[in-house]
Design a protein around this motif. Structure first.
Motif, mmCIF file in Angstrom:
data_model
loop_
_atom_site.group_PDB
_atom_site.id
_atom_site.type_symbol
_atom_site.label_atom_id
_atom_site.label_comp_id
_atom_site.label_asym_id
_atom_site.label_seq_id
_atom_site.Cartn_x
_atom_site.Cartn_y
_atom_site.Cartn_z
ATOM 1 N N GLU A 195 0.850 -1.202 0.000
ATOM 2 C CA GLU A 195 0.000 0.000 0.000
ATOM 3 C C GLU A 195 0.881 1.247 0.000
ATOM 4 O OE1 GLU A 195 -3.583 2.087 2.646
ATOM 5 O OE2 GLU A 195 -2.840 0.082 3.152
ATOM 6 N N HIS A 196 0.646 2.131 -0.977
ATOM 7 C CA HIS A 196 1.503 3.301 -1.143
ATOM 8 C C HIS A 196 0.688 4.594 -1.210
ATOM 9 C CE1 HIS A 196 3.955 -0.034 -2.681
ATOM 10 N NE2 HIS A 196 5.004 0.704 -2.373
ATOM 11 N N VAL A 197 1.289 5.658 -0.728
ATOM 12 C CA VAL A 197 0.761 6.999 -0.949
ATOM 13 C C VAL A 197 1.439 7.528 -2.216
ATOM 14 C CG1 VAL A 197 0.677 9.365 -0.103
ATOM 15 C CG2 VAL A 197 0.339 7.467 1.482
ATOM 16 N N ILE A 198 0.639 7.859 -3.229
ATOM 17 C CA ILE A 198 1.170 8.317 -4.515
ATOM 18 C C ILE A 198 1.377 9.829 -4.475
ATOM 19 C CG2 ILE A 198 0.812 8.412 -7.003
ATOM 20 C CD1 ILE A 198 1.219 5.605 -5.868
ATOM 21 N N LEU A 199 2.552 10.276 -4.926
ATOM 22 C CA LEU A 199 2.882 11.698 -4.970
ATOM 23 C C LEU A 199 3.176 12.097 -6.410
ATOM 24 C CD1 LEU A 199 5.300 11.856 -1.900
ATOM 25 C CD2 LEU A 199 2.899 12.501 -1.951
ATOM 26 N N THR A 200 2.507 13.139 -6.879
ATOM 27 C CA THR A 200 2.728 13.618 -8.241
ATOM 28 C C THR A 200 3.950 14.540 -8.264
ATOM 29 O OG1 THR A 200 1.379 15.619 -7.996
ATOM 30 C CG2 THR A 200 0.240 13.571 -8.610
ATOM 31 N N PRO A 201 4.558 14.751 -9.430
ATOM 32 C CA PRO A 201 5.704 15.670 -9.525
ATOM 33 C C PRO A 201 5.389 17.074 -9.025
ATOM 34 C CG PRO A 201 5.554 14.337 -11.507
ATOM 35 C CD PRO A 201 4.323 14.053 -10.705
ATOM 36 N N ASP A 202 4.161 17.564 -9.290
ATOM 37 C CA ASP A 202 3.792 18.908 -8.829
ATOM 38 C C ASP A 202 3.704 18.960 -7.312
ATOM 39 O OD1 ASP A 202 3.694 19.874 -11.393
ATOM 40 O OD2 ASP A 202 1.525 19.593 -11.626
ATOM 41 N N GLU A 203 3.170 17.908 -6.684
ATOM 42 C CA GLU A 203 3.061 17.881 -5.227
ATOM 43 C C GLU A 203 4.443 17.868 -4.581
ATOM 44 O OE1 GLU A 203 -1.156 15.490 -4.549
ATOM 45 O OE2 GLU A 203 0.692 14.360 -4.933
ATOM 46 N N ILE A 204 5.365 17.115 -5.163
ATOM 47 C CA ILE A 204 6.729 17.067 -4.630
ATOM 48 C C ILE A 204 7.413 18.416 -4.812
ATOM 49 C CG2 ILE A 204 9.006 16.012 -4.922
ATOM 50 C CD1 ILE A 204 7.584 13.429 -5.688
ATOM 51 N N ALA A 205 7.209 19.051 -5.985
ATOM 52 C CA ALA A 205 7.817 20.357 -6.251
ATOM 53 C C ALA A 205 7.312 21.407 -5.278
ATOM 54 C CB ALA A 205 7.530 20.777 -7.696
ATOM 55 N N ASP A 206 6.018 21.346 -4.933
ATOM 56 C CA ASP A 206 5.445 22.321 -4.003
ATOM 57 C C ASP A 206 5.987 22.141 -2.589
ATOM 58 O OD1 ASP A 206 3.962 23.453 -6.001
ATOM 59 O OD2 ASP A 206 2.130 22.320 -5.563
ATOM 60 N N ALA A 207 6.450 20.914 -2.270
ATOM 61 C CA ALA A 207 6.958 20.648 -0.918
ATOM 62 C C ALA A 207 8.399 21.121 -0.746
ATOM 63 C CB ALA A 207 6.882 19.153 -0.613
ATOM 64 N N ILE A 208 9.092 21.379 -1.853
ATOM 65 C CA ILE A 208 10.483 21.824 -1.787
ATOM 66 C C ILE A 208 10.533 23.263 -1.284
ATOM 67 C CG2 ILE A 208 12.547 22.319 -3.152
ATOM 68 C CD1 ILE A 208 11.672 20.074 -5.044
ATOM 69 N N PRO A 209 11.343 23.558 -0.258
ATOM 70 C CA PRO A 209 11.402 24.929 0.259
ATOM 71 C C PRO A 209 11.889 25.907 -0.810
ATOM 72 C CG PRO A 209 13.166 23.584 1.179
ATOM 73 C CD PRO A 209 12.250 22.657 0.459
ATOM 74 N N GLU A 210 11.313 27.098 -0.796
ATOM 75 C CA GLU A 210 11.674 28.108 -1.782
ATOM 76 C C GLU A 210 13.025 28.716 -1.428
ATOM 77 O OE1 GLU A 210 9.786 32.162 -3.774
ATOM 78 O OE2 GLU A 210 8.600 30.923 -2.404
ATOM 79 N N SER A 211 13.879 28.874 -2.429
ATOM 80 C CA SER A 211 15.217 29.402 -2.191
ATOM 81 C C SER A 211 15.261 30.898 -2.431
ATOM 82 C CB SER A 211 16.222 28.698 -3.115
ATOM 83 O OG SER A 211 17.496 29.302 -3.014
#
Length: 268
Positions: A73-89
Motif C-alpha cells: 500500500e503506497h501513498v502516490i505523490l505527483t511531480p507537482d506535489e513534490i515540487a510544491d513541498a520543496i522549500p523556496e530558495s
C-alpha cells in the motif's frame, strides 16, 4: 577551464553581505566507470521499469513516486506535489551564529565545498569575513536551500579562503551504540598496554594525502588497458586467511618491526 559553480548566492552575516559561489571540493569523476553490456552482442543495455505483478513495461508518463505505508500500500505523490513541498530558495547563505572550530563532531560532516567570491565587487567583504573568522578561530553555521533541500553548512576559514561543509541532520547520524554495544568491558594494563603505546609512538607521523594511492583504480586501469590491447593479466594468488594469534605475541612482533622494544619496568 574554470570550475563550474554548484550554487551562487549571497553570504549574509547580520547586515554584511557578499556574493559567493560554492564549488565541489572533492570529485569522483576520475574514477573508472562501467556500462552494462550484452555479452552475446556487445551492445549496451538500457534500464527499463516494469510492473512487478504483470511484468509489462511502464511508460514514463505513468511512472510516479510512492511511499509505502503498509505492505503493498503506497501513498502516490505527483511531480507537482513534490515540487510544491520543496522549500523556496532566496539564494541567501544566512549565518545564524559562530562557534569554536572543532566543536562539531566530524560524524556530522557531509560534503566539502570551496566557498569563493562570485564576482570582484564582493572580494573586500569576503576577505574581511575570512580574516575575522581566522583571527577569532571560529566557524560559522549557516542555512540555505541547496539542491532542493534546506541544508545547514559549517563554514571555516582556510589559508586562501573559506571552506564549507554540508552537515548531516541529527536523525541522519546513527547512534554509536549500534556499532559498539557488543564490545565487552575490559581494562588492558601492564606490559600489553606499554607495548601498544610504544608501537603507536614509533608510527606517529603527519597526514600527507599524496602518500595514499587508489590501488583499486590503478588495478582497474591496468586491466582495461591490457584488455584493450588484447592482453591478459594473470590472476593474483589469493591471500591466505589470517590466523588468530596470541595478542601478546602479536604485540611483541609488531614492536620488533617498529623498532626497539620499550624497556620493561623493574619490579620488587
Amino acid at each position: 577551464m574554470a570550475p563550474r559553480a554548484n550554487w551562487k548566492g549571497m553570504l549574509k552575516i547580520s547586515e554584511l553581505t557578499c556574493p559567493v559561489a560554492l564549488y565541489t571540493a572533492s570529485s569522483t569523476s576520475d574514477r573508472i566507470s562501467f556500462h552494462m553490456i550484452n555479452r552475446k552482442t556487445g551492445d549496451r543495455l538500457r534500464r527499463e521499469f516494469v510492473d512487478a505483478e504483470s511484468g509489462q513495461e511502464v511508460a514514463r508518463e505513468d511512472q510516479v513516486k510512492g511511499y509505502e505505508i503498509a505492505s503493498g500500500e503506497h501513498v502516490i505523490l505527483t511531480p507537482d506535489e513534490i515540487a510544491d513541498a520543496i522549500p523556496e530558495s532566496d539564494k541567501t547563505l544566512a549565518v545564524s551564529g559562530f562557534l569554536d572550530c572543532g566543536q562539531i563532531d566530524k560524524l556530522y560532516f557531509d560534503k566539502p565545498y570551496y566557498l569563493a567570491p562570485a564576482d570582484p565587487t564582493g572580494r573586500e567583504a569576503y576577505v574581511l569575513i575570512r580574516d575575522g573568522m581566522r583571527k577569532k578561530n571560529v566557524a560559522a553555521l549557516a542555512r540555505t536551500v541547496l539542491f532542493r533541500r534546506l541544508r545547514v553548512l559549517l563554514i571555516r576559514a582556510d589559508d586562501g579562503g573559506l571552506i564549507a561543509h554540508t552537515l548531516n541532520f541529527d536523525h541522519e547520524v546513527r547512534s554509536p551504540e549500534e556499532a559498539f554495544d557488543d564490545i565487552p568491558e575490559r581494562k588492558i594494563k601492564g606490559e600489553m598496554l606499554d607495548l601498544a603505546k610504544h608501537i603507536i609512538t614509533t608510527k606517529t607521523g603527519s597526514f600527507d594525502p599524496a602518500a595514499f594511492d587508489d590501488r583499486y583504480e590503478a588495478a582497474l586501469a591496468a586491466l582495461v588497458k591490457a584488455k584493450a590491447a588484447g592482453k591478459t593479466i594473470p590472476a593474483k594468488p589469493r591471500r591466505a586467511k589470517a590466523q588468530v594469534v596470541d595478542l601478546m605475541a602479536a604485540l611483541l612482533e609488531s614492536a620488533d618491526l617498529a623498532g626497539k622494544r620499550p624497556s620493561r619496568k623493574k619490579t620488587g
